[in-house]
Write a protein that holds these residues in place. Structure first.
Motif, PDB file in Angstrom:
ATOM      1  N   GLN A  30       0.826  -1.192   0.000  1.00  0.00           N
ATOM      2  CA  GLN A  30       0.000   0.000   0.000  1.00  0.00           C
ATOM      3  C   GLN A  30       0.872   1.259   0.000  1.00  0.00           C
ATOM      4  OE1 GLN A  30      -2.545  -0.520   3.456  1.00  0.00           O
ATOM      5  NE2 GLN A  30      -4.105  -1.512   2.202  1.00  0.00           N
ATOM      6  N   THR A  31       0.279   2.356  -0.372  1.00  0.00           N
ATOM      7  CA  THR A  31       0.989   3.638  -0.355  1.00  0.00           C
ATOM      8  C   THR A  31       1.594   3.885   1.025  1.00  0.00           C
ATOM      9  OG1 THR A  31      -0.462   4.577  -2.046  1.00  0.00           O
ATOM     10  CG2 THR A  31       0.727   6.123  -0.648  1.00  0.00           C
ATOM     11  N   GLY A  32       2.861   4.265   1.006  1.00  0.00           N
ATOM     12  CA  GLY A  32       3.559   4.550   2.257  1.00  0.00           C
ATOM     13  C   GLY A  32       4.339   3.377   2.806  1.00  0.00           C
ATOM     14  N   ASP A  33       4.105   2.200   2.277  1.00  0.00           N
ATOM     15  CA  ASP A  33       4.818   1.002   2.744  1.00  0.00           C
ATOM     16  C   ASP A  33       6.251   0.970   2.220  1.00  0.00           C
ATOM     17  OD1 ASP A  33       2.069  -1.430   2.725  1.00  0.00           O
ATOM     18  OD2 ASP A  33       2.635   0.163   4.140  1.00  0.00           O
ATOM     19  N   SER A  34       6.993  -0.021   2.682  1.00  0.00           N
ATOM     20  CA  SER A  34       8.378  -0.215   2.257  1.00  0.00           C
ATOM     21  C   SER A  34       8.565  -1.624   1.704  1.00  0.00           C
ATOM     22  CB  SER A  34       9.331  -0.021   3.433  1.00  0.00           C
ATOM     23  OG  SER A  34       9.253   1.289   3.942  1.00  0.00           O
ATOM     24  N   LEU A  35       9.533  -1.740   0.826  1.00  0.00           N
ATOM     25  CA  LEU A  35       9.952  -3.035   0.294  1.00  0.00           C
ATOM     26  C   LEU A  35      11.460  -3.020   0.128  1.00  0.00           C
ATOM     27  CD1 LEU A  35       7.516  -3.998  -2.637  1.00  0.00           C
ATOM     28  CD2 LEU A  35       7.849  -5.263  -0.509  1.00  0.00           C
ATOM     29  N   ARG A  36      12.067  -4.178   0.241  1.00  0.00           N
ATOM     30  CA  ARG A  36      13.485  -4.289  -0.067  1.00  0.00           C
ATOM     31  C   ARG A  36      13.658  -5.304  -1.191  1.00  0.00           C
ATOM     32  NH1 ARG A  36      18.694  -6.339   3.433  1.00  0.00           N
ATOM     33  NH2 ARG A  36      17.728  -8.365   3.000  1.00  0.00           N
ATOM     34  N   LEU A  37      14.192  -4.836  -2.294  1.00  0.00           N
ATOM     35  CA  LEU A  37      14.477  -5.696  -3.428  1.00  0.00           C
ATOM     36  C   LEU A  37      15.909  -6.201  -3.330  1.00  0.00           C
ATOM     37  CD1 LEU A  37      12.868  -3.689  -6.373  1.00  0.00           C
ATOM     38  CD2 LEU A  37      11.789  -5.259  -4.731  1.00  0.00           C
ATOM     39  N   SER A  38      16.123  -7.416  -3.818  1.00  0.00           N
ATOM     40  CA  SER A  38      17.451  -8.001  -3.842  1.00  0.00           C
ATOM     41  C   SER A  38      17.848  -8.325  -5.269  1.00  0.00           C
ATOM     42  CB  SER A  38      17.479  -9.287  -3.006  1.00  0.00           C
ATOM     43  OG  SER A  38      17.166  -9.026  -1.672  1.00  0.00           O
ATOM     44  N   CYS A  39      19.120  -8.223  -5.537  1.00  0.00           N
ATOM     45  CA  CYS A  39      19.676  -8.580  -6.837  1.00  0.00           C
ATOM     46  C   CYS A  39      20.862  -9.489  -6.568  1.00  0.00           C
ATOM     47  CB  CYS A  39      20.115  -7.328  -7.585  1.00  0.00           C
ATOM     48  SG  CYS A  39      20.938  -7.661  -9.167  1.00  0.00           S
ATOM     49  N   ALA A  40      20.832 -10.672  -7.133  1.00  0.00           N
ATOM     50  CA  ALA A  40      21.913 -11.625  -6.919  1.00  0.00           C
ATOM     51  C   ALA A  40      22.360 -12.213  -8.242  1.00  0.00           C
ATOM     52  CB  ALA A  40      21.447 -12.737  -5.981  1.00  0.00           C
ATOM     53  N   ALA A  41      23.640 -12.430  -8.364  1.00  0.00           N
ATOM     54  CA  ALA A  41      24.205 -13.030  -9.567  1.00  0.00           C
ATOM     55  C   ALA A  41      24.780 -14.397  -9.230  1.00  0.00           C
ATOM     56  CB  ALA A  41      25.286 -12.144 -10.156  1.00  0.00           C
ATOM     57  N   SER A  42      24.503 -15.333 -10.075  1.00  0.00           N
ATOM     58  CA  SER A  42      25.098 -16.652  -9.905  1.00  0.00           C
ATOM     59  C   SER A  42      26.410 -16.706 -10.672  1.00  0.00           C
ATOM     60  CB  SER A  42      24.146 -17.727 -10.432  1.00  0.00           C
ATOM     61  OG  SER A  42      23.960 -17.577 -11.815  1.00  0.00           O
ATOM     62  N   GLU A  43      27.361 -17.432 -10.166  1.00  0.00           N
ATOM     63  CA  GLU A  43      28.633 -17.679 -10.847  1.00  0.00           C
ATOM     64  C   GLU A  43      29.410 -16.407 -11.142  1.00  0.00           C
ATOM     65  OE1 GLU A  43      28.108 -20.234 -14.209  1.00  0.00           O
ATOM     66  OE2 GLU A  43      26.395 -21.215 -13.289  1.00  0.00           O
ATOM     67  N   ARG A  44      29.145 -15.347 -10.399  1.00  0.00           N
ATOM     68  CA  ARG A  44      29.881 -14.107 -10.666  1.00  0.00           C
ATOM     69  C   ARG A  44      29.772 -13.210  -9.441  1.00  0.00           C
ATOM     70  NH1 ARG A  44      31.485 -11.361 -15.364  1.00  0.00           N
ATOM     71  NH2 ARG A  44      30.622 -13.095 -16.555  1.00  0.00           N
ATOM     72  N   THR A  45      30.784 -12.400  -9.220  1.00  0.00           N
ATOM     73  CA  THR A  45      30.686 -11.378  -8.187  1.00  0.00           C
ATOM     74  C   THR A  45      30.464 -10.033  -8.850  1.00  0.00           C
ATOM     75  OG1 THR A  45      33.014 -10.732  -8.132  1.00  0.00           O
ATOM     76  CG2 THR A  45      32.386 -12.687  -6.870  1.00  0.00           C
ATOM     77  N   PHE A  46      30.014  -9.080  -8.070  1.00  0.00           N
ATOM     78  CA  PHE A  46      29.808  -7.736  -8.575  1.00  0.00           C
ATOM     79  C   PHE A  46      31.042  -6.858  -8.425  1.00  0.00           C
ATOM     80  CE2 PHE A  46      25.799  -8.528  -9.956  1.00  0.00           C
ATOM     81  CZ  PHE A  46      24.792  -8.639  -9.019  1.00  0.00           C
ATOM     82  N   SER A  47      32.088  -7.423  -7.889  1.00  0.00           N
ATOM     83  CA  SER A  47      33.313  -6.656  -7.728  1.00  0.00           C
ATOM     84  C   SER A  47      33.779  -6.110  -9.072  1.00  0.00           C
ATOM     85  CB  SER A  47      34.401  -7.553  -7.125  1.00  0.00           C
ATOM     86  OG  SER A  47      35.608  -6.833  -6.984  1.00  0.00           O
TER      87      SER A  47
END
Length: 125
Positions: free
Chosen positions: A12-29
């Motif tokens: 609902q309006t005003g709420d919060s969410l946390r999205l995640s992003c993950a990679a397999s077989e790789r780092t984000f470095s």
């Protein structure tokens, strides 16, 4: 390499969410990780980006002050914390890594290397 965005849902309006992003077989470095969103009938819109090495962040004007992008403890995770959600935040959210993106180009979707499936966020009024 698979890229997975998750954490979306119906809120609902005003709420919060946390999205995640993950990679397999790789780092984000060494990468810039961007979050973009696309609402039905609209173009893909820049939301936020983080440079892994420096933790430097950048935000789209429509989300500044409400959204926070951050690194996870693992080198293959990035999060997007979304507070004070509005109906206009309704969209499919995508994350994408880019290895050679200069700061001024972080808002441009075509600068990123590949995309995974998005996660849908719906904010009801």
């Amino acid at each position: 390499v698979q890229l997975q965005a998750s954490g979306g849902g119906l809120v609902q309006t005003g709420d919060s969410l946390r999205l995640s992003c993950a990679a397999s077989e790789r780092t984000f470095s060494g990468y810039v990780i961007g979050w973009f969103r696309q609402a039905p009938g609209k173009e893909r819109e820049f939301v936020a980006a983080i440079k892994w090495s420096s933790r430097h962040t950048r935000y789209g004007d429509s989300v500044k002050g409400r959204f926070t992008i951050s690194r996870g403890n693992a080198e293959n995770q990035v999060y997007l914390l979304m507070n004070s959600l509005k109906p206009e935040d309704t969209a499919v959210y995508y994350c994408a890594p880019g290895r050679r993106i200069i700061t001024s180009s972080q808002t441009m979707a075509d600068q990123y290397d590949y995309w995974g499936q998005g996660t849908e966020v719906t904010v009801s009024s």
